[in-house]
Write a protein that holds these residues in place. Structure first.
Motif, PDB file in Angstrom:
ATOM      1  N   ARG A  87       0.806  -1.229   0.000  1.00 53.08           N
ATOM      2  CA  ARG A  87       0.000   0.000   0.000  1.00 53.08           C
ATOM      3  C   ARG A  87       0.838   1.278   0.000  1.00 53.08           C
ATOM      4  O   ARG A  87       0.362   2.346  -0.423  1.00 53.08           O
ATOM      5  N   HIS A  88       2.102   1.207   0.441  1.00 50.90           N
ATOM      6  CA  HIS A  88       2.950   2.396   0.484  1.00 50.90           C
ATOM      7  C   HIS A  88       3.618   2.698  -0.853  1.00 50.90           C
ATOM      8  O   HIS A  88       4.235   3.761  -1.022  1.00 50.90           O
ATOM      9  N   LEU A  89       3.509   1.774  -1.798  1.00 54.32           N
ATOM     10  CA  LEU A  89       4.160   1.959  -3.099  1.00 54.32           C
ATOM     11  C   LEU A  89       3.276   2.793  -4.012  1.00 54.32           C
ATOM     12  O   LEU A  89       2.056   2.844  -3.841  1.00 54.32           O
ATOM     13  N   GLY A  91       0.892   3.390  -6.831  1.00 54.43           N
ATOM     14  CA  GLY A  91       0.008   2.404  -7.459  1.00 54.43           C
ATOM     15  C   GLY A  91      -0.155   1.158  -6.609  1.00 54.43           C
ATOM     16  O   GLY A  91      -0.377   0.072  -7.150  1.00 54.43           O
ATOM     17  N   GLY A  92      -0.064   1.314  -5.281  1.00 52.54           N
ATOM     18  CA  GLY A  92      -0.061   0.162  -4.382  1.00 52.54           C
ATOM     19  C   GLY A  92      -1.259  -0.741  -4.534  1.00 52.54           C
ATOM     20  O   GLY A  92      -1.128  -1.971  -4.544  1.00 52.54           O
ATOM     21  N   VAL A  93      -2.458  -0.173  -4.693  1.00 51.43           N
ATOM     22  CA  VAL A  93      -3.654  -1.008  -4.796  1.00 51.43           C
ATOM     23  C   VAL A  93      -3.655  -1.789  -6.116  1.00 51.43           C
ATOM     24  O   VAL A  93      -4.101  -2.940  -6.183  1.00 51.43           O
ATOM     25  N   GLY A  94      -3.110  -1.183  -7.169  1.00 54.25           N
ATOM     26  CA  GLY A  94      -2.993  -1.890  -8.447  1.00 54.25           C
ATOM     27  C   GLY A  94      -1.957  -2.994  -8.378  1.00 54.25           C
ATOM     28  O   GLY A  94      -2.167  -4.096  -8.905  1.00 54.25           O
ATOM     29  N   ILE A  95      -0.842  -2.711  -7.718  1.00 58.19           N
ATOM     30  CA  ILE A  95       0.198  -3.733  -7.540  1.00 58.19           C
ATOM     31  C   ILE A  95      -0.341  -4.885  -6.695  1.00 58.19           C
ATOM     32  O   ILE A  95      -0.076  -6.063  -6.974  1.00 58.19           O
ATOM     33  N   ALA A  96      -1.133  -4.552  -5.669  1.00 51.75           N
ATOM     34  CA  ALA A  96      -1.753  -5.596  -4.846  1.00 51.75           C
ATOM     35  C   ALA A  96      -2.677  -6.476  -5.687  1.00 51.75           C
ATOM     36  O   ALA A  96      -2.744  -7.697  -5.484  1.00 51.75           O
ATOM     37  N   THR A  97      -3.366  -5.858  -6.633  1.00 47.62           N
ATOM     38  CA  THR A  97      -4.262  -6.622  -7.517  1.00 47.62           C
ATOM     39  C   THR A  97      -3.472  -7.619  -8.359  1.00 47.62           C
ATOM     40  O   THR A  97      -3.875  -8.784  -8.497  1.00 47.62           O
ATOM     41  N   ILE A  98      -2.348  -7.172  -8.922  1.00 49.43           N
ATOM     42  CA  ILE A  98      -1.511  -8.076  -9.718  1.00 49.43           C
ATOM     43  C   ILE A  98      -0.946  -9.194  -8.845  1.00 49.43           C
ATOM     44  O   ILE A  98      -0.917 -10.372  -9.241  1.00 49.43           O
ATOM     45  N   TYR A 129      -9.981   4.210  -4.869  1.00 47.35           N
ATOM     46  CA  TYR A 129      -8.708   4.912  -4.661  1.00 47.35           C
ATOM     47  C   TYR A 129      -8.340   5.822  -5.836  1.00 47.35           C
ATOM     48  O   TYR A 129      -7.195   6.261  -5.953  1.00 47.35           O
ATOM     49  N   GLY A 130      -9.299   6.108  -6.694  1.00 48.31           N
ATOM     50  CA  GLY A 130      -9.100   7.108  -7.730  1.00 48.31           C
ATOM     51  C   GLY A 130      -8.582   6.610  -9.061  1.00 48.31           C
ATOM     52  O   GLY A 130      -8.218   7.411  -9.927  1.00 48.31           O
ATOM     53  N   ARG A 201       3.133   3.129   5.091  1.00 50.59           N
ATOM     54  CA  ARG A 201       3.740   1.804   5.067  1.00 50.59           C
ATOM     55  C   ARG A 201       3.252   0.970   6.260  1.00 50.59           C
ATOM     56  O   ARG A 201       3.148   1.472   7.392  1.00 50.59           O
ATOM     57  N   ALA A 202       2.937  -0.299   5.998  1.00 49.24           N
ATOM     58  CA  ALA A 202       2.492  -1.192   7.073  1.00 49.24           C
ATOM     59  C   ALA A 202       3.621  -1.449   8.052  1.00 49.24           C
ATOM     60  O   ALA A 202       4.790  -1.559   7.653  1.00 49.24           O
ATOM     61  N   THR A 203       3.275  -1.533   9.317  1.00 46.52           N
ATOM     62  CA  THR A 203       4.287  -1.869  10.320  1.00 46.52           C
ATOM     63  C   THR A 203       4.668  -3.341  10.195  1.00 46.52           C
ATOM     64  O   THR A 203       3.969  -4.124   9.523  1.00 46.52           O
ATOM     65  N   LEU A 204       5.753  -3.707  10.825  1.00 48.32           N
ATOM     66  CA  LEU A 204       6.190  -5.102  10.807  1.00 48.32           C
ATOM     67  C   LEU A 204       5.122  -6.015  11.392  1.00 48.32           C
ATOM     68  O   LEU A 204       4.882  -7.119  10.889  1.00 48.32           O
ATOM     69  N   ARG A 205       4.463  -5.538  12.441  1.00 48.70           N
ATOM     70  CA  ARG A 205       3.418  -6.332  13.072  1.00 48.70           C
ATOM     71  C   ARG A 205       2.224  -6.518  12.126  1.00 48.70           C
ATOM     72  O   ARG A 205       1.688  -7.620  11.992  1.00 48.70           O
ATOM     73  N   GLU A 206       1.812  -5.439  11.455  1.00 45.17           N
ATOM     74  CA  GLU A 206       0.695  -5.526  10.501  1.00 45.17           C
ATOM     75  C   GLU A 206       1.028  -6.485   9.364  1.00 45.17           C
ATOM     76  O   GLU A 206       0.178  -7.290   8.942  1.00 45.17           O
ATOM     77  N   SER A 207       2.245  -6.406   8.867  1.00 44.47           N
ATOM     78  CA  SER A 207       2.664  -7.307   7.785  1.00 44.47           C
ATOM     79  C   SER A 207       2.639  -8.755   8.251  1.00 44.47           C
ATOM     80  O   SER A 207       2.172  -9.644   7.531  1.00 44.47           O
TER      81      SER A 207
END
Length: 427
Positions: A87-89, A91-98, A129-130, A201-207
């Motif tokens: 999510r921090h990248l 286009g994060g949501v698009g990258i997550a989709t791929i 997300y636009g 960016r997600a925390t280590l715990r969230e990841s």
């Protein structure tokens, strides 16, 4: 040469009438055999031999594995994990989709199932997300095509049976090109969305929580592919292991599948497999007719007389398959072309595993090129968006996939590196 062109053109025209593929292959092949001496006498033995091959056990088992995992509703966890990590990248949501398409491809083995399942979750999220809706449609349509390249792959099994090529070798050969295409899609998405708002960016715990939540779903493709690579089991045995593990995850871990769903998944897998077996039976008739008429030998003689290079032949075949892919379903293309070109592959010393990967990437293109791109209509079914908008959104990904095809054509080791290191290609 004229005879070959007339036969292929006649079959394609017959399939254009809307006749089922298995019926078209059977009727056309049978009609050709009527003119050949003793052509029909051994037909039942040929069909039985083709559809009773041990390797075909993998088809219902992989289909059952996919249906169980889809019914088990693991997609939300997969997508949630992918989004948490990216999510921090840009286009994060698009990258997550791929990423979600890539992982689900290693479970479903189907482009349509991948586009349908991931699209229902990811498209609304991207639009929220636009993202331009047409880009969201194209991204899922293209990401879904990975379903037939990243193993397990139904078309690869069909090609392996049609050409007597190692299924395990084909699966391994599709992995790196599949990951490469996914990476190309991600880079293009990140570039296109480079100015979009990013999440924290997600925390280590969230990841860690996200990965643990989808850990069982991630374990399935890892076990299946890792077992094949290390020679622990063949592709057929991997299908059985995958089906058992999928059943365990869905019933014991997620507890989202009961006796009724188990039965329904078995019925759906049987229906899918029966359809493919009927197509293979029709292909056996058609292939026998071509052999009786000595069509493969004529093709070889033509190639020898023209002194065609390996690169020239592959380029011509890729163009032909790209054109056929605009009008015919992928299984039909495999079964129509494979019996004809197999002797040429032997003549030109072209590795059938490498050619199989090139073929499947080209068939991926067919999934998002009109007028018969199945993933285009799948996205329309999910979103009810105008088909023209979906086609425009998919167009940039057609070019990206052509780039991927060119890279595998120019650098065969992208496909062949893993198969060459397998301990036991098996079946």
């Amino acid at each position: 040469m004229l005879t070959i062109i007339m036969i292929l053109a006649g079959l394609v025209l017959l399939l254009f009438t809307g006749l089922p593929i298995f019926a078209g292959l059977s009727i056309f092949g049978g009609a050709l055999l009527l003119g050949a001496p003793g052509g029909l006498t051994a037909l039942t033995d040929i069909i039985f031999t083709k559809i009773s091959m041990y390797v075909l056990v993998a088809i219902p088992l992989f289909a059952y594995m996919a249906h169980i995992m889809i019914r088990g509703r693991i997609v939300d966890d997969l997508y949630g994990t992918a989004y948490t990590l990216t999510r921090h990248l840009p286009g994060g949501v698009g990258i997550a989709t791929i990423l979600a398409c890539m992982i689900f491809s290693a479970i479903s083995g189907s482009s349509v199932a991948t586009a349908l399942t991931i699209g229902a979750v990811a498209i609304p999220q991207m639009i929220r997300y636009g993202y331009d809706p047409k880009i969201a449609y194209g991204l899922v349509a293209a990401g879904g095509t990975l379903g037939i390249l990243i193993p397990p792959s139904g078309p690869m099994i069909i090609y392996g049976v049609a050409t007597d090529t190692s299924i395990g070798g084909l699966f391994m050969a599709g992995l790196l090109p599949g990951l490469m295409l996914a990476l190309i899609f991600m880079i293009a998405t990140a570039f296109h969305q480079r100015h979009a708002k990013r999440e924290k960016r997600a925390t280590l715990r969230e990841s860690g929580v996200a990965i643990r939540k989808s850990g069982w779903a991630l374990l399935l493709p890892t076990l299946v592919l890792g077992g094949m690579y290390l020679g622990v089991f063949t592709a057929t045995e991997a299908a059985a292991v995958g089906a058992l593990l999928a059943l365990f995850v869905a019933t014991v871990i997620y507890r989202s599948v009961g006796i009724k769903e188990i039965w329904e998944c078995a019925v759906e897998a049987s229906r899918t497999s029966a359809m493919l077996f009927m197509i293979l039976a029709g292909a056996a008739v058609f292939s026998h007719a071509l052999t009786k008429m000595m069509i493969p030998q004529q093709i070889v003689q033509l190639v020898v007389s023209l002194d065609v290079s390996v690169f020239g032949f592959l380029l011509a075949m890729m163009l032909l398959i790209f054109i056929l892919g605009m009008f015919l379903e992928s299984i039909a293309i495999i079964l129509i072309t494979s019996p004809v070109i197999l002797p040429v592959l032997v003549l030109l010393d072209i590795n059938p595993i490498w050619y199989g990967v090139l073929l499947v990437i080209n068939l991926e293109l067919a999934m998002i090129t009109p007028p018969v791109g199945m993933n285009l209509f799948t996205i329309k079914a999910v979103t009810n968006a105008p088909i023209g908008q979906i086609i425009r959104g998919s167009a940039p990904f057609v070019l990206l996939m052509m780039l991927g095809l060119a890279l595998v054509l120019l650098f065969p080791q992208i496909a062949m590196w893993l198969p060459n290191r397998m301990l036991n290609p098996g079946v």
